[in-house]
Design an enzyme around this catalytic site. Structure first.
Site, mmCIF file in Angstrom:
data_model
loop_
_atom_site.group_PDB
_atom_site.id
_atom_site.type_symbol
_atom_site.label_atom_id
_atom_site.label_comp_id
_atom_site.label_asym_id
_atom_site.label_seq_id
_atom_site.Cartn_x
_atom_site.Cartn_y
_atom_site.Cartn_z
ATOM 1 N N PRO A 9 0.792 -1.227 0.000
ATOM 2 C CA PRO A 9 0.000 0.000 0.000
ATOM 3 C C PRO A 9 0.825 1.277 0.000
ATOM 4 O O PRO A 9 1.832 1.389 0.693
ATOM 5 C CB PRO A 9 -0.830 -0.103 1.287
ATOM 6 N N ASN A 10 0.352 2.201 -0.806
ATOM 7 C CA ASN A 10 0.859 3.575 -0.929
ATOM 8 C C ASN A 10 2.161 3.690 -1.715
ATOM 9 O O ASN A 10 2.559 4.801 -2.065
ATOM 10 C CB ASN A 10 1.030 4.236 0.461
ATOM 11 N N ARG A 17 5.694 12.244 -3.252
ATOM 12 C CA ARG A 17 5.558 12.875 -1.929
ATOM 13 C C ARG A 17 6.628 12.296 -1.024
ATOM 14 O O ARG A 17 7.190 11.244 -1.316
ATOM 15 C CB ARG A 17 4.170 12.530 -1.352
ATOM 16 N N TYR A 22 11.617 8.723 1.392
ATOM 17 C CA TYR A 22 11.617 7.625 0.416
ATOM 18 C C TYR A 22 12.377 7.922 -0.880
ATOM 19 O O TYR A 22 12.421 7.067 -1.766
ATOM 20 C CB TYR A 22 10.175 7.228 0.082
ATOM 21 N N ASN A 74 8.113 -5.444 -0.764
ATOM 22 C CA ASN A 74 7.960 -4.326 0.170
ATOM 23 C C ASN A 74 6.482 -4.276 0.554
ATOM 24 O O ASN A 74 5.655 -3.778 -0.220
ATOM 25 C CB ASN A 74 8.404 -3.005 -0.458
ATOM 26 N N ALA A 77 3.010 -0.691 5.009
ATOM 27 C CA ALA A 77 2.530 -0.712 6.396
ATOM 28 C C ALA A 77 1.971 -2.078 6.811
ATOM 29 O O ALA A 77 1.878 -2.362 8.018
ATOM 30 C CB ALA A 77 1.477 0.368 6.588
ATOM 31 N N GLU A 98 12.073 -9.445 2.392
ATOM 32 C CA GLU A 98 11.335 -8.237 2.783
ATOM 33 C C GLU A 98 12.248 -7.026 2.570
ATOM 34 O O GLU A 98 13.386 -7.019 3.040
ATOM 35 C CB GLU A 98 10.946 -8.365 4.254
ATOM 36 N N HIS A 100 12.550 -2.701 2.727
ATOM 37 C CA HIS A 100 12.033 -1.369 3.080
ATOM 38 C C HIS A 100 13.005 -0.326 2.594
ATOM 39 O O HIS A 100 14.228 -0.474 2.775
ATOM 40 C CB HIS A 100 11.834 -1.235 4.591
ATOM 41 N N ARG A 107 12.747 4.812 12.865
ATOM 42 C CA ARG A 107 11.477 5.550 12.784
ATOM 43 C C ARG A 107 10.585 5.245 13.994
ATOM 44 O O ARG A 107 11.072 4.802 15.019
ATOM 45 C CB ARG A 107 10.809 5.233 11.434
HETATM 46 O O1 CA2 Z 1 10.377 2.123 4.107
HETATM 47 C C1 CA2 Z 1 9.547 1.438 3.487
HETATM 48 O O2 CA2 Z 1 9.750 0.984 2.367
HETATM 49 C C2 CA2 Z 1 8.158 1.199 4.111
HETATM 50 O O3 CA2 Z 1 7.762 -0.122 3.772
HETATM 51 C C3 CA2 Z 1 7.225 2.223 3.497
HETATM 52 C C4 CA2 Z 1 5.823 2.182 4.079
HETATM 53 C C5 CA2 Z 1 5.874 2.247 5.598
HETATM 54 O O4 CA2 Z 1 4.567 2.104 6.125
HETATM 55 C C6 CA2 Z 1 6.786 1.183 6.178
HETATM 56 O O5 CA2 Z 1 6.818 1.347 7.587
HETATM 57 C C7 CA2 Z 1 8.185 1.312 5.632
HETATM 58 C C8 CA2 Z 1 4.991 3.386 3.586
HETATM 59 C C9 CA2 Z 1 5.008 3.616 2.114
HETATM 60 C C10 CA2 Z 1 4.369 4.939 1.818
HETATM 61 O O6 CA2 Z 1 4.978 5.421 0.655
HETATM 62 C C11 CA2 Z 1 4.683 6.675 0.225
HETATM 63 C C12 CA2 Z 1 5.553 7.247 -0.652
HETATM 64 C C13 CA2 Z 1 5.306 8.504 -1.144
HETATM 65 C C14 CA2 Z 1 4.162 9.170 -0.774
HETATM 66 C C15 CA2 Z 1 3.275 8.585 0.104
HETATM 67 C C16 CA2 Z 1 3.531 7.314 0.602
#
Ligand code: CA2
Length: 146
Positions: A9-10, A17, A22, A74, A77, A98, A100, A107
């Site tokens: 997700p996301n 963003r 990221y 990946n 969340a 896995e 990230h 974090r």
């Molecule tokens: O660090 C990672 O790759 C995560 O898997 C990213 C997840 C987060 O919930 C994990 O704890 C760590 C969140 C991805 C959200 O990605 C976005 C990127 C740009 C804009 C909005 C969200």
């Protein structure tokens, strides 16, 4: 050899963003690099993203049933919430790494725990988007016996 890169997700919003957490690469950029790396080893990689837990589970079983050799995952969340994804990974033989992008241990506390890491081959966290390539390279080099 055939590999699968799954994003949860996301992650479809990458590069659009939160670049400080990221980076500025989009998912398409990441996928292009993975395809390029796979081609160098005469391998193939398919890349998929979903915001839905059940869809990710279905893709894990499809990968298993179609003989995919490794999954780079990946889970976003869902890493920190999903017993269902853990059960799916535990229930297949295809190895899963896995990944990230951010260092989840630097974090918030709730990101420190992964339901999935204990049933994965390993976890890569905090290497930025290079983490996906590191995971694929591990599979490719293992296949070569290096
Ligand atoms: O660090 C990672 O790759 C995560 O898997 C990213 C997840 C987060 O919930 C994990 O704890 C760590 C969140 C991805 C959200 O990605 C976005 C990127 C740009 C804009 C909005 C969200």
């Amino acid at each position: 050899m055939r590999y699968l890169c799954l994003n949860g997700p996301n992650l479809n919003r990458l590069g659009k963003r939160e670049p400080t957490i990221y980076g500025s690469e989009t998912l398409l950029d990441i996928e292009a690099k993975l395809k390029n790396l796979a081609a160098q080893y005469n391998a193939e990689i398919e890349c998929k993203q979903s915001n839905y837990e059940g869809q990710l589970i279905d893709w894990i079983y499809e990968a298993e049933d179609s003989g995919v050799n490794g999954i780079i995952f990946n889970p976003g969340a869902y890493t920190h919430t999903s017993v269902a994804l853990r059960d799916a990974i535990a229930g297949v033989e295809v190895p899963v790494v896995e990944v990230h992008i951010s260092n989840v241990h630097k974090r918030e506390e709730f990101r420190h725990h992964s339901y999935l890491a204990p049933v994965c081959v390993g976890q890569i966290t905090g290497l930025g988007t290079f983490g996906y390539q590191a995971a694929l390279r591990m599979f490719l080099e293992a296949e070569r016996g290096e």
